[in-house]
Design a protein around this motif. Sequence first.
Motif, PDB file in Angstrom:
ATOM      1  N   TYR A  47       4.343 -21.028  11.924  1.00 22.89           N
ATOM      2  CA  TYR A  47       3.761 -19.711  12.193  1.00 22.89           C
ATOM      3  C   TYR A  47       2.240 -19.818  12.331  1.00 22.89           C
ATOM      4  N   THR A  48       1.611 -20.500  11.385  1.00 25.16           N
ATOM      5  CA  THR A  48       0.154 -20.667  11.429  1.00 25.16           C
ATOM      6  C   THR A  48      -0.262 -21.375  12.709  1.00 25.16           C
ATOM      7  N   GLU A  49       0.476 -22.394  13.090  1.00 21.97           N
ATOM      8  CA  GLU A  49       0.202 -23.155  14.315  1.00 21.97           C
ATOM      9  C   GLU A  49       0.287 -22.243  15.541  1.00 21.97           C
ATOM     10  N   LEU A  50       1.328 -21.410  15.611  1.00 18.99           N
ATOM     11  CA  LEU A  50       1.507 -20.518  16.756  1.00 18.99           C
ATOM     12  C   LEU A  50       0.425 -19.437  16.810  1.00 18.99           C
ATOM     13  N   VAL A  51      -0.056 -18.988  15.646  1.00 12.37           N
ATOM     14  CA  VAL A  51      -1.148 -18.013  15.611  1.00 12.37           C
ATOM     15  C   VAL A  51      -2.429 -18.658  16.120  1.00 12.37           C
ATOM     16  N   GLN A  52      -2.707 -19.882  15.687  1.00 13.74           N
ATOM     17  CA  GLN A  52      -3.921 -20.578  16.114  1.00 13.74           C
ATOM     18  C   GLN A  52      -3.902 -20.876  17.607  1.00 13.74           C
ATOM     19  N   GLU A  53      -2.717 -21.162  18.151  1.00 14.76           N
ATOM     20  CA  GLU A  53      -2.597 -21.430  19.587  1.00 14.76           C
ATOM     21  C   GLU A  53      -2.709 -20.147  20.406  1.00 14.76           C
ATOM     22  N   GLY A  54      -2.482 -19.000  19.757  1.00 15.33           N
ATOM     23  CA  GLY A  54      -2.516 -17.730  20.478  1.00 15.33           C
ATOM     24  C   GLY A  54      -1.167 -17.294  20.998  1.00 15.33           C
ATOM     25  N   THR A  55      -0.132 -18.056  20.685  1.00 10.33           N
ATOM     26  CA  THR A  55       1.219 -17.675  21.109  1.00 10.33           C
ATOM     27  C   THR A  55       1.659 -16.399  20.391  1.00 10.33           C
ATOM     28  N   ILE A  56       1.299 -16.313  19.108  1.00 11.47           N
ATOM     29  CA  ILE A  56       1.577 -15.109  18.324  1.00 11.47           C
ATOM     30  C   ILE A  56       0.248 -14.422  18.058  1.00 11.47           C
ATOM     31  N   VAL A  57       0.174 -13.144  18.386  1.00 12.35           N
ATOM     32  CA  VAL A  57      -1.026 -12.360  18.123  1.00 12.35           C
ATOM     33  C   VAL A  57      -0.719 -11.434  16.952  1.00 12.35           C
ATOM     34  N   GLU A  58      -1.411 -11.645  15.860  1.00  9.70           N
ATOM     35  CA  GLU A  58      -1.170 -10.817  14.681  1.00  9.70           C
ATOM     36  C   GLU A  58      -1.730  -9.419  14.902  1.00  9.70           C
ATOM     37  N   MET A  59      -0.976  -8.430  14.462  1.00 12.32           N
ATOM     38  CA  MET A  59      -1.403  -7.042  14.588  1.00 12.32           C
ATOM     39  C   MET A  59      -1.437  -6.430  13.202  1.00 12.32           C
ATOM     40  N   PRO A  60      -2.296  -5.444  13.008  1.00 19.99           N
ATOM     41  CA  PRO A  60      -2.301  -4.794  11.693  1.00 19.99           C
ATOM     42  C   PRO A  60      -0.969  -4.097  11.457  1.00 19.99           C
ATOM     43  N   GLU A  61      -0.568  -4.106  10.214  1.00 13.54           N
ATOM     44  CA  GLU A  61       0.702  -3.494   9.869  1.00 13.54           C
ATOM     45  C   GLU A  61       0.608  -1.982  10.018  1.00 13.54           C
ATOM     46  N   ALA A  62       1.662  -1.379  10.528  1.00 15.57           N
ATOM     47  CA  ALA A  62       1.689   0.072  10.717  1.00 15.57           C
ATOM     48  C   ALA A  62       1.666   0.772   9.362  1.00 15.57           C
ATOM     49  N   GLU A  63       1.183   2.018   9.388  1.00 17.11           N
ATOM     50  CA  GLU A  63       1.119   2.784   8.153  1.00 17.11           C
ATOM     51  C   GLU A  63       2.529   3.042   7.639  1.00 17.11           C
ATOM     52  N   THR A  64       2.713   2.877   6.355  1.00 19.96           N
ATOM     53  CA  THR A  64       4.019   3.086   5.744  1.00 19.96           C
ATOM     54  C   THR A  64       4.334   4.576   5.739  1.00 19.96           C
ATOM     55  N   PRO A  65       5.497   4.949   6.270  1.00 20.54           N
ATOM     56  CA  PRO A  65       5.838   6.371   6.289  1.00 20.54           C
ATOM     57  C   PRO A  65       6.066   6.895   4.872  1.00 20.54           C
ATOM     58  N   GLN A  66       5.760   8.165   4.678  1.00 19.85           N
ATOM     59  CA  GLN A  66       5.941   8.768   3.374  1.00 19.85           C
ATOM     60  C   GLN A  66       7.430   8.986   3.120  1.00 19.85           C
ATOM     61  N   VAL A  67       7.874   8.571   1.962  1.00 20.68           N
ATOM     62  CA  VAL A  67       9.277   8.701   1.600  1.00 20.68           C
ATOM     63  C   VAL A  67       9.539  10.155   1.195  1.00 20.68           C
ATOM     64  N   PRO A  68      10.583  10.763   1.750  1.00 17.64           N
ATOM     65  CA  PRO A  68      10.877  12.144   1.378  1.00 17.64           C
ATOM     66  C   PRO A  68      11.186  12.259  -0.116  1.00 17.64           C
ATOM     67  N   MET A  69      10.890  13.412  -0.662  1.00 16.48           N
ATOM     68  CA  MET A  69      11.111  13.649  -2.082  1.00 16.48           C
ATOM     69  C   MET A  69      12.609  13.672  -2.377  1.00 16.48           C
ATOM     70  N   ASP A  70      12.986  13.118  -3.502  1.00 19.33           N
ATOM     71  CA  ASP A  70      14.367  13.112  -3.937  1.00 19.33           C
ATOM     72  C   ASP A  70      14.804  14.543  -4.240  1.00 19.33           C
ATOM     73  N   TYR A  71      15.950  14.935  -3.717  1.00 19.40           N
ATOM     74  CA  TYR A  71      16.425  16.308  -3.868  1.00 19.40           C
ATOM     75  C   TYR A  71      16.619  16.666  -5.341  1.00 19.40           C
ATOM     76  N   THR A  72      17.252  15.781  -6.110  1.00 19.98           N
ATOM     77  CA  THR A  72      17.522  16.072  -7.520  1.00 19.98           C
ATOM     78  C   THR A  72      16.228  16.286  -8.285  1.00 19.98           C
ATOM     79  N   TRP A  73      15.243  15.442  -8.022  1.00 21.34           N
ATOM     80  CA  TRP A  73      13.953  15.541  -8.699  1.00 21.34           C
ATOM     81  C   TRP A  73      13.251  16.844  -8.311  1.00 21.34           C
ATOM     82  N   ALA A  74      13.265  17.169  -7.008  1.00 27.12           N
ATOM     83  CA  ALA A  74      12.629  18.410  -6.536  1.00 27.12           C
ATOM     84  C   ALA A  74      13.324  19.632  -7.115  1.00 27.12           C
ATOM     85  N   LYS A  75      14.643  19.572  -7.273  1.00 25.08           N
ATOM     86  CA  LYS A  75      15.377  20.693  -7.846  1.00 25.08           C
ATOM     87  C   LYS A  75      15.000  20.877  -9.314  1.00 25.08           C
ATOM     88  N   LYS A  76      14.851  19.764 -10.054  1.00 25.93           N
ATOM     89  CA  LYS A  76      14.451  19.851 -11.464  1.00 25.93           C
ATOM     90  C   LYS A  76      13.068  20.471 -11.606  1.00 25.93           C
TER      91      LYS A  76
END
Length: 132
Positions: free
Chosen positions: A37-66
Amino acid sequence: ARGDMETAAAKNRAMKDAGFHVPDSFDKLPEMIANVYTELVQEGTIVEMPEAETPQVPMDYTWAKKLGMVRKPANFISSIADDRGEELKYCGVTISEVFSQELGIGGVLSLLWFRRQLPPACTKFIEMILMV
């Protein structure tokens, strides 16, 4: 293995000769993957991209009901009646169909008791029994 060509060593050697990246042992596989992987990144075969923002997990129904944030809607569901949708259904037949087809008490009881629409003669008989 039935011969030298069927052994793991022979297969690994054949893959190496064909250009595969083959580690000396299974324990060295993660290290080899990281190196390739490191070799392919250095060669430019793989272009690293920033990781996408993690989506917000919906609230648990049971917890919200409590917490009192939500309440469960009152739905009555059984094998013969269902009021989850916009309109009450008896065995899959909407209440407006019951009235438009003029099923009457006999037709409604056939849907509720027998879970199907009985012929008119049967529904008339049910109505007659109720009157007597």
